[in-house]
Motif scaffolding. Structure first.
Motif, mmCIF file in Angstrom:
data_model
loop_
_atom_site.group_PDB
_atom_site.id
_atom_site.type_symbol
_atom_site.label_atom_id
_atom_site.label_comp_id
_atom_site.label_asym_id
_atom_site.label_seq_id
_atom_site.Cartn_x
_atom_site.Cartn_y
_atom_site.Cartn_z
ATOM 1 N N ALA A 1 0.839 -1.207 0.000
ATOM 2 C CA ALA A 1 0.000 0.000 0.000
ATOM 3 C C ALA A 1 0.870 1.252 0.000
ATOM 4 C CB ALA A 1 -0.927 -0.007 1.204
ATOM 5 N N ARG B 1 2.273 1.667 -3.534
ATOM 6 C CA ARG B 1 1.270 2.095 -4.514
ATOM 7 C C ARG B 1 0.779 3.520 -4.282
ATOM 8 N NH1 ARG B 1 -2.793 -2.668 -6.305
ATOM 9 N NH2 ARG B 1 -1.260 -4.297 -6.614
ATOM 10 N N LEU B 2 0.731 3.940 -3.023
ATOM 11 C CA LEU B 2 0.239 5.278 -2.696
ATOM 12 C C LEU B 2 1.355 6.313 -2.637
ATOM 13 C CD1 LEU B 2 -2.316 4.301 0.079
ATOM 14 C CD2 LEU B 2 -2.793 4.851 -2.306
ATOM 15 N N VAL C 1 1.034 4.929 6.192
ATOM 16 C CA VAL C 1 -0.051 3.973 5.939
ATOM 17 C C VAL C 1 -0.592 3.474 7.268
ATOM 18 C CG1 VAL C 1 -0.631 1.698 4.999
ATOM 19 C CG2 VAL C 1 0.790 3.260 3.675
ATOM 20 N N LEU D 1 -7.740 5.183 5.710
ATOM 21 C CA LEU D 1 -7.504 4.077 4.773
ATOM 22 C C LEU D 1 -8.230 2.846 5.310
ATOM 23 C CD1 LEU D 1 -3.726 4.167 3.739
ATOM 24 C CD2 LEU D 1 -5.701 4.459 2.270
ATOM 25 N N SER E 1 -9.115 -0.931 6.083
ATOM 26 C CA SER E 1 -8.228 -2.081 6.260
ATOM 27 C C SER E 1 -8.981 -3.234 6.905
ATOM 28 C CB SER E 1 -7.031 -1.689 7.120
ATOM 29 O OG SER E 1 -7.481 -1.347 8.420
ATOM 30 N N ASP F 1 -7.169 -2.065 2.234
ATOM 31 C CA ASP F 1 -8.120 -2.263 1.150
ATOM 32 C C ASP F 1 -7.919 -1.168 0.098
ATOM 33 O OD1 ASP F 1 -10.228 -2.749 -0.500
ATOM 34 O OD2 ASP F 1 -11.781 -2.446 1.014
ATOM 35 N N LEU F 2 -7.331 -1.544 -1.040
ATOM 36 C CA LEU F 2 -7.150 -0.618 -2.153
ATOM 37 C C LEU F 2 -8.096 -1.013 -3.281
ATOM 38 C CD1 LEU F 2 -3.278 -0.144 -2.354
ATOM 39 C CD2 LEU F 2 -4.968 1.260 -1.191
ATOM 40 N N SER F 3 -9.380 -1.103 -2.962
ATOM 41 C CA SER F 3 -10.387 -1.487 -3.945
ATOM 42 C C SER F 3 -10.378 -0.522 -5.111
ATOM 43 C CB SER F 3 -11.767 -1.482 -3.297
ATOM 44 O OG SER F 3 -11.827 -2.455 -2.298
ATOM 45 N N LEU G 1 -11.387 3.025 -4.599
ATOM 46 C CA LEU G 1 -10.482 3.949 -3.926
ATOM 47 C C LEU G 1 -9.400 4.343 -4.904
ATOM 48 C CD1 LEU G 1 -9.466 5.291 -1.284
ATOM 49 C CD2 LEU G 1 -8.140 3.237 -0.881
ATOM 50 N N ALA H 1 -6.077 5.377 -5.858
ATOM 51 C CA ALA H 1 -4.809 5.295 -5.132
ATOM 52 C C ALA H 1 -4.099 6.635 -5.040
ATOM 53 C CB ALA H 1 -3.905 4.258 -5.791
ATOM 54 N N ALA I 1 -5.921 8.905 -2.618
ATOM 55 C CA ALA I 1 -5.690 8.491 -1.238
ATOM 56 C C ALA I 1 -4.305 8.939 -0.770
ATOM 57 C CB ALA I 1 -5.834 6.986 -1.100
#
Length: 109
Positions: A56, A59-60, A67, A76, A78, A88-90, A93, A95, A98
């Motif tokens: 996460a 990616r963010l 995080v 965020l 989780s 949870d990076l559905s 959301l 990225a 966020a």
């Protein structure tokens, strides 16, 4: 109605033209809209994308500690699986949004 006409393309292929040609973009627009709707449906059906804190953070584009702080303060989403925390990076959301939200919350831009 005009008779069919053969047209040779630069690639060597031949096309038969019947004289009636609706707006070619209208068919593409409809197809693009159908594909967009299918993408929305697939994203909704995909369910949560649970990743580790490290993934996460990568990616963010924020630190692992940030995080963890965002998980604790609830910004965020989780899930806890045993002792592990999965973020949870559905698809719902965004990225990048966020990551920006997490940076702004810390006073950075």
């Amino acid at each position: 109605m005009k008779p069919a006409e053969r047209i040779s393309l630069p690639t060597g292929a031949e096309v038969i033209f019947f004289g009636f040609c609706p707006d070619p973009a209208s068919g593409l627009r409809a197809e693009v809209e159908a594909l967009r709707a299918a993408i929305v449906d697939l994203k909704a059906a995909a369910g949560p994308l649970l990743v580790s804190v490290e993934e996460a953070a990568r990616r963010l584009s924020i630190s692992k500690q940030t995080v963890r702080r965002r998980v604790v303060d609830g910004s965020l989403p989780s899930k806890r699986v045993g002792r592990r925390v999965l973020v949870d990076l559905s698809p719902g959301l965004d990225a990048k949004a966020a990551g920006l939200a997490a940076r702004r919350a810390m006073g950075r831009r």
